[in-house]
Design a protein around this motif. Structure first.
Motif, short mmCIF file in Angstrom:
data_model
loop_
_atom_site.label_atom_id
_atom_site.label_comp_id
_atom_site.label_asym_id
_atom_site.label_seq_id
_atom_site.Cartn_x
_atom_site.Cartn_y
_atom_site.Cartn_z
N HIS A 1 19.62 -47.82 34.87
CA HIS A 1 20.24 -46.54 35.11
C HIS A 1 21.07 -46.50 36.68
O HIS A 1 22.01 -45.66 36.56
CB HIS A 1 19.06 -45.68 35.53
N GLY B 1 14.32 -37.91 33.98
CA GLY B 1 13.11 -38.11 33.34
C GLY B 1 12.22 -39.25 33.83
O GLY B 1 11.08 -39.16 33.49
N ARG B 2 12.94 -40.27 34.55
CA ARG B 2 12.07 -41.39 34.54
C ARG B 2 12.32 -41.75 36.22
O ARG B 2 13.11 -42.43 36.71
CB ARG B 2 12.69 -42.59 33.92
N GLN C 1 16.69 -41.32 26.42
CA GLN C 1 15.34 -41.10 26.83
C GLN C 1 14.49 -41.05 25.43
O GLN C 1 13.18 -41.67 25.78
CB GLN C 1 15.28 -39.84 27.60
N ARG D 1 14.02 -47.44 41.43
CA ARG D 1 14.13 -48.78 41.32
C ARG D 1 15.75 -48.85 41.12
O ARG D 1 16.37 -49.70 41.86
CB ARG D 1 13.66 -49.46 40.02
N THR E 1 20.46 -64.47 26.27
CA THR E 1 18.95 -64.35 26.10
C THR E 1 18.68 -62.90 26.57
O THR E 1 19.21 -62.44 27.30
CB THR E 1 18.10 -65.39 26.95
N ALA E 2 17.21 -62.65 26.38
CA ALA E 2 16.68 -61.39 26.82
C ALA E 2 16.14 -61.55 28.21
O ALA E 2 16.09 -62.66 28.70
CB ALA E 2 15.75 -60.91 25.94
N GLY E 3 15.61 -60.62 28.83
CA GLY E 3 15.16 -60.72 30.14
C GLY E 3 14.12 -61.65 30.24
O GLY E 3 14.18 -62.42 31.37
N ARG F 1 19.54 -59.10 19.26
CA ARG F 1 19.52 -59.59 20.44
C ARG F 1 18.44 -60.64 20.52
O ARG F 1 17.51 -60.75 19.86
CB ARG F 1 19.42 -58.46 21.29
N PRO G 1 15.33 -55.64 26.66
CA PRO G 1 15.89 -55.89 28.06
C PRO G 1 16.11 -54.64 28.85
O PRO G 1 15.66 -54.88 30.32
CB PRO G 1 17.39 -56.51 27.81
N ASN G 2 15.96 -53.64 28.53
CA ASN G 2 16.17 -52.41 29.37
C ASN G 2 14.55 -51.77 29.41
O ASN G 2 14.67 -50.71 30.06
CB ASN G 2 17.15 -51.53 28.81
N THR H 1 21.43 -60.45 32.79
CA THR H 1 21.04 -60.88 31.71
C THR H 1 21.27 -60.36 30.55
O THR H 1 21.01 -60.91 29.25
CB THR H 1 19.44 -61.10 31.69
N ARG H 2 22.28 -59.32 30.61
CA ARG H 2 22.57 -58.68 29.25
C ARG H 2 23.69 -59.55 28.43
O ARG H 2 24.73 -59.99 29.37
CB ARG H 2 23.22 -57.15 29.62
N ARG I 1 27.94 -50.52 29.29
CA ARG I 1 26.80 -50.60 28.14
C ARG I 1 25.62 -49.71 28.49
O ARG I 1 25.22 -49.60 29.45
CB ARG I 1 26.30 -51.89 28.17
N HIS I 2 25.20 -48.83 27.42
CA HIS I 2 24.27 -47.74 27.84
C HIS I 2 23.02 -48.25 27.86
O HIS I 2 22.35 -47.49 28.44
CB HIS I 2 24.77 -46.57 27.13
N GLU I 3 22.60 -49.41 27.65
CA GLU I 3 21.35 -49.72 27.56
C GLU I 3 21.16 -50.37 29.13
O GLU I 3 20.05 -50.93 29.51
CB GLU I 3 20.79 -51.03 26.74
N GLN J 1 19.54 -38.05 31.65
CA GLN J 1 18.24 -38.60 31.69
C GLN J 1 17.60 -39.32 32.87
O GLN J 1 16.59 -39.59 32.82
CB GLN J 1 18.60 -39.80 30.72
N ARG K 1 14.62 -42.47 22.99
CA ARG K 1 14.78 -43.76 22.51
C ARG K 1 13.66 -44.71 23.21
O ARG K 1 12.85 -45.54 22.81
CB ARG K 1 16.19 -44.54 22.19
N HIS K 2 14.15 -44.73 24.34
CA HIS K 2 13.25 -45.53 25.41
C HIS K 2 11.69 -44.98 25.30
O HIS K 2 10.94 -46.12 25.50
CB HIS K 2 13.65 -45.51 27.02
N ARG K 3 11.35 -43.86 25.22
CA ARG K 3 9.81 -43.38 25.34
C ARG K 3 9.33 -43.88 23.79
O ARG K 3 8.25 -44.42 23.94
CB ARG K 3 9.75 -41.98 25.24
N HIS L 1 12.13 -45.05 37.54
CA HIS L 1 13.41 -46.21 37.29
C HIS L 1 14.51 -45.84 38.20
O HIS L 1 14.98 -46.52 38.56
CB HIS L 1 13.49 -45.60 35.77
#
Lengths: 257, 611
Positions: free
Chosen positions: B593, B542-543, A151, B549, A2-4, A209, A12-13, B562-563, B588-590, B539, A153-155, B546
């Protein structure tokens, strides 16, 4: 798997939930409501953009969840078919980085050509272009360059969640909530020197996902004899399924391990 | 008053390939317009205007005549000028450059032979005039005076309409007044910059106010314009001029945008020396000398009839969409954002006309024609912007050709599109011949179209033209493990086996994943890890929020829990243990960080331990 957030469609990220707004999953939309006629501009306010009825079975909510990324392995009619119902429902569709998009085929599938914005060559500043398009269009079809940094992608995903649009990626997008793939396709109507292309029978596989983690596979006529998209009955296919499909490369099934 | 230039008058304009005569004529008219604005151009080399006003202004007809003659002489033209009451008399007077005093036209005309009625002069271009002149001569009427002496009624009953018209001319009565047209009012607006403005922003700002003035001027006359011409002049005399089209009225802000785009292109290169040109985008360096004038000229002025929107069935561009599109246009230029318009045509390229956003959407070829000869049926999902070269061969490997009688040399067996591996043809149809625009050698083309289905499940629209095979369009739904998909799979950072979700399935990424395991063995894994880890290092800054955290460690661990990537553990765990590292490893790259950051040092350590 499951996702977050249970039922959440956010990646989830994503940054910690609660700080940014992202769409919470509502109850699954009633299909009849999703397809209901609406005024032009603003294709509904539900949590998902409508898709053609034949494609609903492939998508976890029966539509394209707003704020999500849907990846299709390569550009083709499938991308256009996914966008068709939303466009017919009043959504604008931006197409970035795909100069060969066949607008005529798109219109035949139901896209409103008057509500398409083409940016054939977004250039090196494509993330800004896509972000701008996401501000105006509810659906953006994008073919990103070969390598997209995480980066960027996240943005873009953050922009996407703010704007309640859907990003349809023709290519690879590691964080995509839903991935669709054409497992095999076969055209009918062509003979040996006679006939013409009439319809294409394809096996589409969707996974991803969260809600979409379960793999769904459907046989579709895309396009069918009448130009529309219809669910194909595996018992009624013009060829034998068990026969090696023309598109499948040998050795594909050896994937264990 | 009539001004004639015998050279230009006798010249045959249609037999003048260089348009030299036309240009000279234009110069003469411009010179005469300098004396009197209301000039009727009667014929090439002949123009007429009312002389009373200008003559009084310039101090008499003689003085005016002398000035015009001098002006023409400056141009190198040799003109004669005639002044008389009425156009016909003035035209005759211009033959010998006479000035007939007021009231003397009838007497002047009475002395002319009747042959002038049929001469090559514009007032008597009635084709029956030749017959009339011959008849008058046979009747013994040698001069216009003799003819004018006849009673009107008798002339009308004996000679008909043509005779009556000639009789009026002979009496000094003109058949019609001069058809002069007042020159159009100058609706253009101009802003001059003194001293020259080197930066773009002030010019763009001025353009906004200028556009407001332009619209006010147009609206005061009840007009609107289809296009706006923007002309910027640089201090060194260079000029950049461009017409901008729009489907509605260009607002002041829209005009300012277009001025900015135009200025971003920089001044045109000087013709003589190759001075450096301002690079697009940097608004600070408009060299040399800056802009001295900005002019907006309304083009294609039409009556403002307002815009009536349809109740439904019309696509409206909402403000939101327009803003987004214009922002992209501001980034990439006016032609970067296109709206497709469906039209007609026989080829797939013709049937869609892309039009820059904001311009009037009209198809190049009308859609409501039958267009016989186009390929019917399913439209291709991919229309390549430039046709791709291809080779179509038969079983024996010879190129497939089509004869003039549209017979195919052999069945196509293989299709090799440039840039892709050759494919076996599993089905084909055609040829569908097309011979288009045979009357226009530059646009004529003869082609034979084929639809080819290949073994990978795709279908192509192939065209044989001038002995070459081209692929114009493709019919397929999506990837089937094409090179592009393979590339994407290989380039994805999560090569460590994070493709759990697609294992056990057929598909392109599956194949891509299938090729990865070799790289997962000890030696290759380091490079794979290195590739994964490096972009992550980059990266992090840049954040900011993050990484902070991530430093706490709790957040990422939670998110990692949870991944959905547990099945991968085995694979990686084994590999990592071999390298002497704990199994807890993100990869896993997602992942968060912070986790990745902790993972960073490892690839550096591993080569040694693995070796």
């Amino acid at each position: 798997m499951t996702a977050g957030q249970p039922g959440s469609f956010a990646a989830p990220n994503a940054p910690a939930p609660g700080k940014t707004e992202f769409p919470r999953a509502g109850p699954a939309p009633v299909p009849g409501l999703v397809q209901g006629p609406r005024l032009a501009q603003g294709a509904g306010t539900g949590s998902a953009l409508p898709v053609l009825p034949a494609l609903r079975g492939l998508l976890p909510r029966g539509g394209l969840a707003r704020g999500s990324v849907v990846a299709v392995a390569e550009f083709g009619l499938l991308c256009l078919a996914l966008a068709a119902a939303a466009s017919a429902d009043g959504a604008w569709c931006g197409i970035a980085g795909i100069p060969e998009a066949g607008v005529l085929a798109a219109a035949a599938l139901g896209l409103d050509a008057g509500r398409i914005l083409l940016v054939p060559d977004p250039g090196p500043s494509w993330p800004q272009v896509v972000a701008s398009l996401l501000d105006g269009c509810e659906l953006v079809l994008l073919r990103p360059p070969a390598r997209v940094s995480a980066q960027v992608r996240h943005r873009l995903e953050a922009t996407l969640r703010r704007g309640r649009g859907v990003l349809l990626v023709a290519g690879d997008w590691p964080g995509a909530q839903l991935r669709l793939r054409v497992a095999s396709q076969r055209w009918t109507g062509l003979g040996d020197g006679h006939g013409r292309l009439r319809a294409c029978c394809a096996e589409i596989t969707a996974d991803g996902r969260g809600e979409a983690a379960m793999t769904r596979t459907r046989w579709l006529w895309l396009p069918g004899e009448d130009g529309g998209v219809a669910v194909a009955d595996p018992a009624d296919l013009p060829f034998d399924i068990d026969e090696e499909p023309p598109g499948a490369a040998p050795g594909l099934r050896v994937v264990s391990g | 008053m009539v001004v004639t230039c015998p050279d230009l008058h006798s010249a045959d304009l249609s037999a003048d390939p260089d348009r030299d005569t036309a240009r000279r004529h234009e110069r003469v008219i411009a010179a005469v317009t300098g004396f009197c604005p209301d000039v009727e151009v009667v014929e090439p080399g002949v123009c007429a205007f009312g002389a009373r006003g200008p003559a009084r202004y310039f101090g008499g007809e003689t003085a005016l005549t002398a000035r015009i003659t001098a002006a023409l002489a400056d141009l190198g033209e040799d003109g004669t000028i005639g002044v008389a009451d009425g156009f016909f008399a003035a035209l005759l007077a211009a033959r010998d450059g006479r000035a007939v005093p007021p009231g003397g036209a009838a007497r002047f005309l009475a002395a002319q032979p009747v042959s002038v009625l049929a001469g090559r002069n514009p007032a008597a271009r009635n084709p029956a005039a030749q017959d009339l002149v011959a008849l008058l001569n046979r009747l013994g009427l040698r001069t216009l005076g003799d003819f004018a002496a006849l009673p009107v009624r008798d002339v009308a009953s004996r000679f008909g309409d043509a005779g009556e018209g000639a009789h009026r001319l002979a009496r000094g009565l003109d058949s019609r007044p001069l058809a002069t047209r007042p020159p159009p009012a100058d609706l253009s607006v101009v802003q001059e910059f003194d001293p020259p403005e080197p930066r773009a922003e002030p010019v763009v700002f001025a353009a906004k106010a200028l556009a407001g003035r332009l619209h006010d001027g147009l609206a005061a006359r009840g007009l609107t314009c289809v296009r706006v011409q923007v002309t910027a002049t640089w201090a060194d005399g260079r000029e950049s001029s461009r017409r901008w089209r729009h489907d509605g009225l260009l607002s002041a802000a829209a005009v300012a945008d277009r001025v900015r785009w135009q200025l971003d292109g920089g001044p045109p290169a000087p013709p003589d020396d190759g001075a450096p040109q301002a690079s697009p985008g940097d608004g600070e360096q408009y060299q040399p000398g800056g802009i001295v004038a900005l002019r907006l000229v309304p083009d294609q002025v039409v009556r403002a009839t307002g815009q009536q929107l349809a109740l439904w069935g019309e696509t409206l561009v909402s403000d939101r969409v327009a803003r987004a599109a214009m922002r992209v246009q501001a980034m990439l230029g006016h032609e970067a954002v296109l709206r497709p318009v469906l039209g007609g045509g026989r080829n797939v390229h013709d049937q869609v006309t892309p039009i820059p956003f904001g311009e009037k959407t009209e198809p190049r070829l009308p859609a409501d024609r039958p267009w016989p000869g186009r390929v019917r049926g399913t439209a291709p999902g991919l229309v390549f912007p430039a046709a791709r070269e291809a080779e179509v061969t038969d079983d024996a490997g010879r190129a497939v050709t089509v004869s003039g009688r549209c017979a195919v040399s052999a069945a196509p067996a293989r299709l090799a599109v440039r840039g892709e591996p050759p494919q076996r043809v599993t089905g084909w149809a055609g040829p569908w011949p097309l011979s288009e625009r045979w009357w226009d050698p530059s646009a004529a083309r003869r082609r034979a179209r084929f639809q080819l289905a290949t073994e990978d499940g795709r279908a192509w629209l192939a065209v044989l033209q001038d002995g070459r095979w081209l692929v114009e369009a493709g019919y397929w739904l999506g990837g089937l493990g094409q090179p592009a998909a393979l590339l994407a799979g290989a380039a994805a950072p999560d090569v460590l086996g994070d493709r759990v979700w697609d294992s056990g399935r057929r598909g392109p990424s599956c194949r891509a994943a299938g090729q990865i395991p070799p790289s997962r063995v000890a030696a290759g894994r380091d490079s794979a890890m290195g590739r994964t880890a490096l972009p992550l290092l980059v990266q992090l800054p840049g954040r900011g929020g993050h990484s902070r955290r991530a430093g706490r460690g709790g957040g990422p661990a939670r998110s990692r829990g949870t991944r959905p990537h547990r099945p991968r553990r085995d694979v990686r765990g084994a590999a990592v243990r071999a390298g002497g590292c704990p199994a807890r490893r993100p990869g896993r790259h997602e992942a968060g960080h912070g986790v990745r950051r902790r993972a960073d040092p490892r690839p550096a350590r591993q080569p040694g331990s693995a070796a």
